[in-house]
Motif scaffolding. Structure first.
Motif, PDB file in Angstrom:
ATOM      1  N   ILE A  83       0.859  -1.184   0.000  1.00  0.00           N
ATOM      2  CA  ILE A  83       0.000   0.000   0.000  1.00  0.00           C
ATOM      3  C   ILE A  83       0.896   1.235   0.000  1.00  0.00           C
ATOM      4  O   ILE A  83       1.820   1.352   0.806  1.00  0.00           O
ATOM      5  CB  ILE A  83      -0.913   0.030   1.233  1.00  0.00           C
ATOM      6  N   VAL A 132      -5.462   5.607  -1.911  1.00  0.00           N
ATOM      7  CA  VAL A 132      -4.146   4.970  -1.909  1.00  0.00           C
ATOM      8  C   VAL A 132      -3.995   4.112  -3.164  1.00  0.00           C
ATOM      9  O   VAL A 132      -4.961   3.858  -3.884  1.00  0.00           O
ATOM     10  CB  VAL A 132      -3.933   4.090  -0.648  1.00  0.00           C
ATOM     11  N   LYS A 133      -2.781   3.684  -3.409  1.00  0.00           N
ATOM     12  CA  LYS A 133      -2.545   2.776  -4.529  1.00  0.00           C
ATOM     13  C   LYS A 133      -1.904   1.496  -4.005  1.00  0.00           C
ATOM     14  O   LYS A 133      -1.209   1.517  -2.982  1.00  0.00           O
ATOM     15  CB  LYS A 133      -1.662   3.440  -5.591  1.00  0.00           C
ATOM     16  N   VAL A 134      -2.180   0.414  -4.679  1.00  0.00           N
ATOM     17  CA  VAL A 134      -1.607  -0.887  -4.328  1.00  0.00           C
ATOM     18  C   VAL A 134      -0.602  -1.240  -5.420  1.00  0.00           C
ATOM     19  O   VAL A 134      -0.968  -1.358  -6.591  1.00  0.00           O
ATOM     20  CB  VAL A 134      -2.692  -1.982  -4.234  1.00  0.00           C
ATOM     21  N   LEU A 171      -6.565  -6.734   2.987  1.00  0.00           N
ATOM     22  CA  LEU A 171      -5.513  -6.160   3.823  1.00  0.00           C
ATOM     23  C   LEU A 171      -5.355  -6.990   5.090  1.00  0.00           C
ATOM     24  O   LEU A 171      -6.340  -7.338   5.733  1.00  0.00           O
ATOM     25  CB  LEU A 171      -5.852  -4.718   4.199  1.00  0.00           C
TER      26      LEU A 171
END
Length: 202
Positions: A28, A164-166, A188
């Motif tokens: 993350i 957010v970005k993964v 998560l």
């Protein structure tokens, strides 16, 4: 000799879909991560935000000594005001033909130069403040009040967490199966039992 009975189990075959899923570990990361630098060199005189604090877009986070640039702005303001007055006087004279066109153009250029100098001075003063380019959370601060900040020196780190970005690595043989705008599910460890959906961007 009689054959002994053999236990037989039957299974009815029917077509069904099997999901070809690949489970990959991911990381993350913040959607935006910025190192905020000082645009003007000088002594840090005020810190208005600290680590862990949520800030809004455009909020002043830190101030650098701007007295020298403020003096330059005052001087530029006076020069611009005087140049404007001179231009008005010369404009009246130019209408009556009392001054040449070239002299009037020189006064006009002086007034324009004074306006540009005033704009530059105002920019210099504004650059003595470090402002938040977006709403986010401060994760690091590299200076204290009294420190000297060099031009371009990183003074604060800011991240955006409303989205957010993964990031994850895909094996080479599976890269072709991914395309932008596809929806992918992820979970998560910190939030067991919940499932999220993201969109492939790259």
């Amino acid at each position: 000799e009689a054959e002994k009975p053999v236990a037989v189990r039957t299974l009815t075959l029917a077509p069904r879909k099997i999901e070809d899923a690949l489970l990959l570990p991911g990381r993350i990361a913040a959607l935006q991560d910025a190192q905020l630098g000082a645009q003007r060199a000088g002594q840090v005189v005020e810190i208005l935000a600290d680590k862990g604090q949520t800030v809004e877009e455009g909020q002043v986070l830190l101030r650098i000594d701007s007295r020298l640039w403020e003096a330059a702005r005052k001087r530029a303001t006076i020069e611009a005001r005087d140049a404007e007055k001179d231009l008005k006087r010369w404009k009246e004279l130019e209408k009556t033909g009392a001054v040449s066109a070239s002299d009037y153009e020189g006064i006009q250029r002086r007034q324009e130069s004074a306006e540009i100098a005033l704009e530059e001075a105002e920019v210099m003063v504004s650059q003595c403040e470090v402002r938040s380019p977006f709403a986010g959370v401060i994760v690091d601060r590299g200076v204290e009040v009294g420190d000297y900040a060099n031009e371009g020196q990183a003074v604060m780190s800011l991240i955006r967490l409303d989205r957010v970005k993964v990031a994850f690595d895909v094996p080479e043989q599976d890269v072709a199966a991914l395309q932008p705008d596809q929806s992918k599910k992820f979970t998560l460890t910190a939030l067991p039992g919940r499932e999220f959906t993201g969109e492939v961007t790259f």
